[in-house]
Design an enzyme around this catalytic site. Structure first.
Site, PDB file in Angstrom:
ATOM      1  CG  HIS A 374      -1.996  -0.973   1.224  1.00 24.78           C
ATOM      2  ND1 HIS A 374      -3.241  -0.749   0.691  1.00 24.78           N
ATOM      3  CD2 HIS A 374      -2.013  -2.234   1.692  1.00 24.78           C
ATOM      4  CE1 HIS A 374      -3.984  -1.831   0.850  1.00 24.78           C
ATOM      5  NE2 HIS A 374      -3.252  -2.751   1.442  1.00 24.78           N
ATOM      6  CE  LYS A 567      -6.612  13.910   0.679  1.00 19.15           C
ATOM      7  NZ  LYS A 567      -6.737  12.846  -0.314  1.00 19.15           N
ATOM      8  NE  ARG A 568      -4.214   9.888  10.569  1.00 20.53           N
ATOM      9  CZ  ARG A 568      -3.948   8.963  11.488  1.00 20.53           C
ATOM     10  NH1 ARG A 568      -4.779   7.954  11.686  1.00 20.53           N
ATOM     11  NH2 ARG A 568      -2.871   9.052  12.238  1.00 20.53           N
ATOM     12  CE  LYS A 573      -2.682  10.636   3.661  1.00 19.19           C
ATOM     13  NZ  LYS A 573      -3.256   9.776   2.586  1.00 19.19           N
ATOM     14  CB  THR A 678     -10.100   4.979  -1.394  1.00 20.70           C
ATOM     15  OG1 THR A 678      -9.630   5.239  -0.068  1.00 20.70           O
ATOM     16  CG2 THR A 678      -9.410   3.752  -1.938  1.00 20.70           C
ATOM     17  CE  LYS A 682     -14.098   5.964   0.465  1.00 21.64           C
ATOM     18  NZ  LYS A 682     -13.316   5.911   1.722  1.00 21.64           N
TER      19      LYS A 682
HETATM   20  C1  GLG Z   1      -2.628   3.340   1.980  1.00 25.10           C
HETATM   21  C2  GLG Z   1      -2.268   4.439   1.012  1.00 25.10           C
HETATM   22  C3  GLG Z   1      -3.425   4.967   0.188  1.00 25.10           C
HETATM   23  C4  GLG Z   1      -4.297   3.840  -0.321  1.00 25.10           C
HETATM   24  C5  GLG Z   1      -4.746   2.989   0.840  1.00 25.10           C
HETATM   25  C6  GLG Z   1      -5.538   1.783   0.387  1.00 25.10           C
HETATM   26  O1  GLG Z   1      -1.583   5.476   1.642  1.00 25.10           O
HETATM   27  O2  GLG Z   1      -2.933   5.709  -0.902  1.00 25.10           O
HETATM   28  O3  GLG Z   1      -5.418   4.333  -0.993  1.00 25.10           O
HETATM   29  O4  GLG Z   1      -3.644   2.482   1.570  1.00 25.10           O
HETATM   30  O5  GLG Z   1      -4.798   1.025  -0.518  1.00 25.10           O
HETATM   31  N1  GLG Z   1      -1.768   3.471   4.217  1.00 25.10           N
HETATM   32  C7  GLG Z   1      -2.776   3.769   3.398  1.00 25.10           C
HETATM   33  O6  GLG Z   1      -3.770   4.316   3.827  1.00 25.10           O
END
Ligand code: GLG
Length: 841
Positions: A374, A567-568, A573, A678, A682
């Site tokens: 991820h 988002k976090r 970001k 993601t 949404k």
């Molecule tokens: C990760 C990534 C995100 C991703 C999510 C789900 O940073 O970009 O969309 O997983 O695959 N640690 C995360 O939240």
């Protein structure tokens, strides 16, 4: 003891098996019964929370019946199952989703109204199940929804944290963390005190040869902690399938409770041992995209992997199959590297416990597991210290070394002269202390490795896992672009939009097959439809404006452009880029005459998100946003032209209010850093446009909905490395407009400038790793373009409708079908013979 009812008595049982409510009167009977008996309350003390509890219990009864049937059916069918191992499941609220899937929301609505309650207020009583940090945990929740909706025999396995992600409060502009004790009343879990696993830690390894000359390895002594199963039903949409999410809770094993201490009067220290065992599942680590290597976290990981593997193996053994058939019955998906010890644990079970040959066992293991990566951020890649593992899991360390040895031998045979390659791909990093590279272990232990969006999957193949592509060939590394469930993220969050779409498409089929949305496209010329579309967006904005007023005291104009970044909080970001852009806009407003100001497009910039408690820079960003908000929101020159809001405690249920109310949302990570994202999906699915970099799934969203419907800006990922290099070795100049922003911050306009020194210094002094200055001009220019475009509402709505019509690809149903076909090799379980026709909302 035989636990089944004897054959000839089953008729009596079936006669009394509950059938659940279907009418309003039956619902009212159920809710009143639950409130009076299960909850021991009366009509004289029934508040909204009690009404919620009663409603939840009534719907839970319905779910459980289908859940039991599903579990029986899956046992009888005995097909291959998928086990999704994830340390995080960010489920949010369950009641609304249960109502949607059971299909009796209207009945509940009318029944509650009879008793004096509004269904919305009742739904809002529920505490979020917040067992996750951000995208990774929410993805797991969307996947569970899709697996159930598509009738896959699937289990989720995770930990039942007593404390989920902390609750965020803002005090004087600073984030404060409050523990989230969420289990006070949780009707959605079932404690299975009869389903337990004893998990071992510490101790030592005894190797000897037995009487028959066989090598025996036994892991001895140490301490035992018991895992207790808590099961959570996961209902599918438009199907009777209800899958199971099994969460493990830790407690001292009864054998472990020291009765000698107890008897000799050391009662307190005996209880302390008990509590120590319970800490294993006490708290979710609140870091997103960051690993700290804490011993308790490793304990959590092994505890959960060992309990889950034991459970999976126990289920397999009941079928009396040969071990070679294990991979035909079991697929295990590793959600990130957090469950990688499961690979080692299965090898240990097969070799040490079941007596299989090493290589036979290893073939079974690698056919069983697959791994999803991820992130490429180095600070998020797990590396566990060898001495730590040696102490906690001595046998597992030996197995890891053996896996490494045989892996390196294969590599050496294939690439005989490349000694450096061996050092690079070794599962053990020769650092001080040595560490185990968990991602490499996950790759070696799996038959497929996937990234979560095209760019990301390409990047892992060309950067962090490059050597492994050489070793295994390219076919082992694939892409499965993330998706989201349209049930929660369209129908539940935005019921009016869902209803409008259904009225045009003739049914709610699109919630099962999201590609049907493309039938909306012809309606972009339908005036009446566009008007209704715009009205719904406006109503959603009014709802958010009310929430903002209630929680922050700031009144915002719902006619303004709502610009959202939720988002976090993370430097990659780039919420700092956004807030610098806001200050830039503020400067521009201040420089205009009052006449000129009238031509400007009013905007509300909304932020939300948690910072990891130890992430000081992220906390500074939150502080700056709040201080900037204080100044701008109270500046009479600005008025409605600009408002800056920080929404406290962003979570799933707040996302359900915020996302449908957005005009523009920000997905502005430095190119190459956000694996997928993601929330971008949404927002677009809810009729909002996005401003974004060419990063993660933004790229595929653009491809699907068309470049004219996305506001893209910034440098490309292939240029990032050179730019970073130039920051140190070229002649580096901060963007002049950004410099003005820094000057205003430094003037003390937003309070003590010292507080924000590090944030500015990261850009001006320390190489601007995230390219904030490089992208600043392109960012603000694109924001200007957004203002212009928003002025033409008709054109704007056209873009929104067209985009929604083209979002079919991003359903997590598509995603799960891809995993099922290309990685898991599993089939849905046919439920046709038990067709249950129900009234759907
Ligand atoms: C990760 C990534 C995100 C991703 C999510 C789900 O940073 O970009 O969309 O997983 O695959 N640690 C995360 O939240």
């Amino acid at each position: 003891v035989e636990s089944s009812i004897p054959e000839h008595m089953r008729e009596a049982w079936r006669k009394y098996s509950p059938s659940g409510f279907t009418t309003k009167d039956q619902f009212e009977t159920e809710i009143v019964r639950h409130i009076e008996t299960t909850l021991a309350r009366s009509l004289f003390n029934c508040d909204e929370l009690a009404a919620y509890s009663g409603t939840a219990l009534a719907f839970r009864d319905r779910l459980i019946m289908d859940w039991n049937k599903t579990q029986q059916r899956q046992t009888f069918a005995d097909q291959k199952r998928i086990y999704y191992l994830s340390l995080e499941f960010l489920m949010g609220r369950a009641l609304d989703n249960a109502m949607l899937n059971v299909g009796l929301k209207n009945v509940a609505k009318e029944g509650l109204a009879d008793l004096g309650f509004r269904i919305e207020d009742v739904i809002n009583q529920e505490h979020d199940a917040a067992l996750g940090n951000g995208g990774l945990g929410r993805l797991a929740a969307c996947f569970l929804d899709s697996m159930a909706s598509l009738n896959y025999p699937a289990w989720g396995y995770g930990l039942r944290y007593r404390y989920g992600i902390f609750k965020q409060e803002i005090e004087n502009g600073y984030q404060v963390e409050i523990p989230d004790y969420w289990l006070d009343f949780n009707p959605w879990e079932f404690a299975r005190h009869d389903v337990t696993v004893d998990v071992q830690f510490y101790g030592w390894v005894n190797k000897y040869t037995d009487d028959e000359g066989k090598q025996i390895v036994s892991w001895q002594d140490g301490e035992i902690v018991t895992a207790v199963a808590y099961d959570v039903p996961v209902p599918g949409y438009g199907t009777p399938t209800v899958n199971n999410l099994r969460l493990w809770s830790s407690k001292a094993s009864s054998g472990e409770f020291d009765f000698s201490k107890f008897n000799s009067g050391e009662y307190e220290s005996a209880v302390a041992d008990q509590q120590r065992a319970e800490t294993i599942s006490a708290v979710l680590y609140p870091n997103d995209n960051l690993e700290r290597g804490k011993e308790l976290r490793l304990k959590q990981q092994y505890f959960w992997c060992a309990a889950s593997l034991f459970d999976i193996v126990r289920r397999f053994k009941k079928t009396n199959r040969k071990w070679s058939e294990f991979p035909d019955q079991v697929a295990i998906q590793l959600n990130d590297t957090h469950p990688t010890l499961a690979v080692v644990e299965l090898q240990r079970i097969l070799v040490d416990k079941e007596g299989l040959e090493w290589q036979t066992a290893w073939d079974i293991v690698t056919k069983t597991f697959s791994y999803t990566n991820h992130t490429v951020l180095p600070e998020a890649l797990e590396k566990w210290s060898v001495p730590l593992i040696q102490n906690l899991l001595p046998r597992h360390l030996q197995i890891i070394y053996e896996i490494n040895l045989s892996f390196l031998q294969t590599v050496e045979r294939r690439f005989p002269k490349d000694r450096e390659l061996l050092g690079r791909v070794s599962l053990i990093e020769e650092s001080q202390p040595k560490t185990v590279r968990m991602a490499y272990l996950a790759i070696v232990g799996s038959h497929k490795v996937n990234g979560v969006a095209e760019l990301h999957s390409d990047l892992i193949k060309t950067t962090i896992f490059k050597d492994f592509v050489r070793i295994y060939g390219p076919d082992k590394f694939i892409n499965v672009t993330n998706g989201i469930t349209p049930r929660r993220w369209l129908h539940q969050a935005n019921p009016r939009l869902s209803e409008l779409i259904a009225s045009k498409l003739g049914s709610y089929e699109f919630l099962k097959d999201l590609t049907l949305l493309n039938k909306l496209e012809p309606f972009v010329d339908d005036k009446e439809f566009k008007k209704e579309w715009a009205e719904i967006k406006y109503a959603n904005k009014v709802r958010l404006a009310q929430h903002i007023l209630k929680t922050t005291g700031v009144s915002v104009n719902p006619k303004a452009l709502f610009d959202v970044q939720v988002k976090r909080i993370h430097e990659y970001k780039r919420q700092q880029l956004n807030v610098f852009g806001v200050i830039h806009r503020y400067l521009a407003i201040k420089s205009l005459s009052s006449e000129e100001r009238k031509k400007l497009a009013p905007r509300v910039t909304i932020f939300g998100g948690k910072a990891a408690p130890g992430y000081w820079m992220a906390k500074t960003i939150i502080h700056l946003i709040n201080k900037v908000g204080e100044v701008i929101n109270n500046d009479p020159d600005v008025g409605d032209l600009l408002k800056v809001i920080f929404l406290e405690d962003y979570n799933v249920s707040k996302a359900e209010i915020i996302i449908p109310a957005s005009d523009i949302s920000e997905h502005i990570s430095t190119a190459g850093t956000e694996a997928s994202g993601t929330s971008n999906m949404k927002f677009v699915l809810n009729g909002g446009l996005i401003i974004g970099t060419l990063d993660g799934a933004n790229i595929e969203i653009t491809r699907e909905i068309g470049e004219q419907n996305v506001f893209l800006f910034g440098n490309l990922s292939e240029d990032v490395e050179d730019l970073r290099h130039n920051h140190f070795y070229g002649d580096y100049q901060v963007d002049p407009e950004l410099q003005k922003v820094f000057d205003l911050i430094k003037s003390g306009k937003f309070g003590d400038e010292g507080s924000f020194g590090a944030l500015i210094g990261a850009i001006t002094e320390h190489g601007d790793y995230y390219l904030v200055s490089d992208d600043f001009n392109s960012y603000t220019k694109t924001q200007d373009l957004i203002d212009e475009t928003f002025k033409n509402q008709d054109e704007w709505v056209t873009k929104c409708i067209t985009s929604v019509a083209r979002m079919g690809f991003f359903t997590s149903d598509r995603c799960i079908n891809e995993y099922a076909d290309t990685i898991w090799n599993i089939e849905p379980l046919d439920v046709a013979e038990e067709k249950q026709v129900r009234a759907r909302t």
